[in-house]
Design a protein around this motif. Structure first.
Motif: not given
Ligand code: GTP
Ligand code: MG
Length: 181
Positions: A10-11, A52-54, A67-68, A77-79
């Motif tokens: 996770l970034c 986000f982008s993968i 997971f950028d 809040n997505l993190w």
């Protein structure tokens, strides 16, 4: 050869800290060249991430899926929905953004106290990014302001980096790779 071990990373970090720039530097160079060309054609820098982008990149022994995440307030809040998947964390700080260092600390503290993170020995790599800025704080100062020495139950490491030039990134990734194998 041997199949590389898959690792989800996770970034995380505030908006504008340099997450996408770092990930782009770590991706295969042909891909980066392509992205660079596109951004030059559109005469703009890397744009803020929406949601986000993968992304994927490989090291000698590992195959990373990153997971950028967007650092913008409305997306933070997505993190937490990805915490369970994450086997390592890259947390990026803009070392020149002294005003928002407390906000970065708040987000880090929220992350560390989350039930999906709290009791796991998940390695955290910090990049004190934008070290090229004239008034950037040192990695030691950033680590003091974020109280990193309080993290006792997880391996962590902080590197100063300049993501635009790609400096300091390899040292961090080498450390992360050593934590995982
Ligand atoms: P969000 O996607 O909005 O969360 O931001 P992000 O963390 O992905 O930041 P991004 O990679 O989009 O970078 C934001 C801006 O900082 C861009 O203009 C980058 O070129 C710039 N930047 C990134 N790293 C560095 C660095 O090490 N030094 C300097 N001077 N600028 C940087
Ligand atoms: Mg981004």
């Amino acid at each position: 050869g041997l199949k590389k071990k898959d690792v989800n990373v996770l970034c995380l970090g505030l908006d504008n800290s340099g997450k996408t720039t770092i990930i782009n530097q770590l991706k295969p160079s042909i891909l980066f060249l392509y992205i660079h060309l596109i951004s030059v054609l559109y005469a703009q820098d890397i744009v803020p991430t929406i949601g986000f982008s993968i992304e994927k990149f490989k090291t000698s022994s590992l195959s990373f899926t990153v997971f950028d995440m967007s650092g913008q307030g409305r997306y933070r809040n997505l993190w937490e929905h990805y915490y369970k998947e994450g086997q390592a964390i890259i947390f990026v700080i803009d070392s020149g953004d002294k005003l928002r260092m407390v906000v970065a600390k708040e987000e880090l503290d929220t992350l560390l106290s989350h039930p999906d993170i709290k009791h796991r020995r998940i390695p955290i790599l910090f990049f004190a990014n934008k070290m090229d800025l004239r008034d950037a704080l040192s990695a030691v100062k950033v680590s003091q302001l974020l109280c990193l020495e309080n993290i006792k139950d997880k391996p962590w490491h902080i590197c100063a980096s300049d993501a635009v030039k790609g400096e300091g990134l390899q040292e961090g990734v080498d450390w992360l790779q050593d934590q995982i194998r």
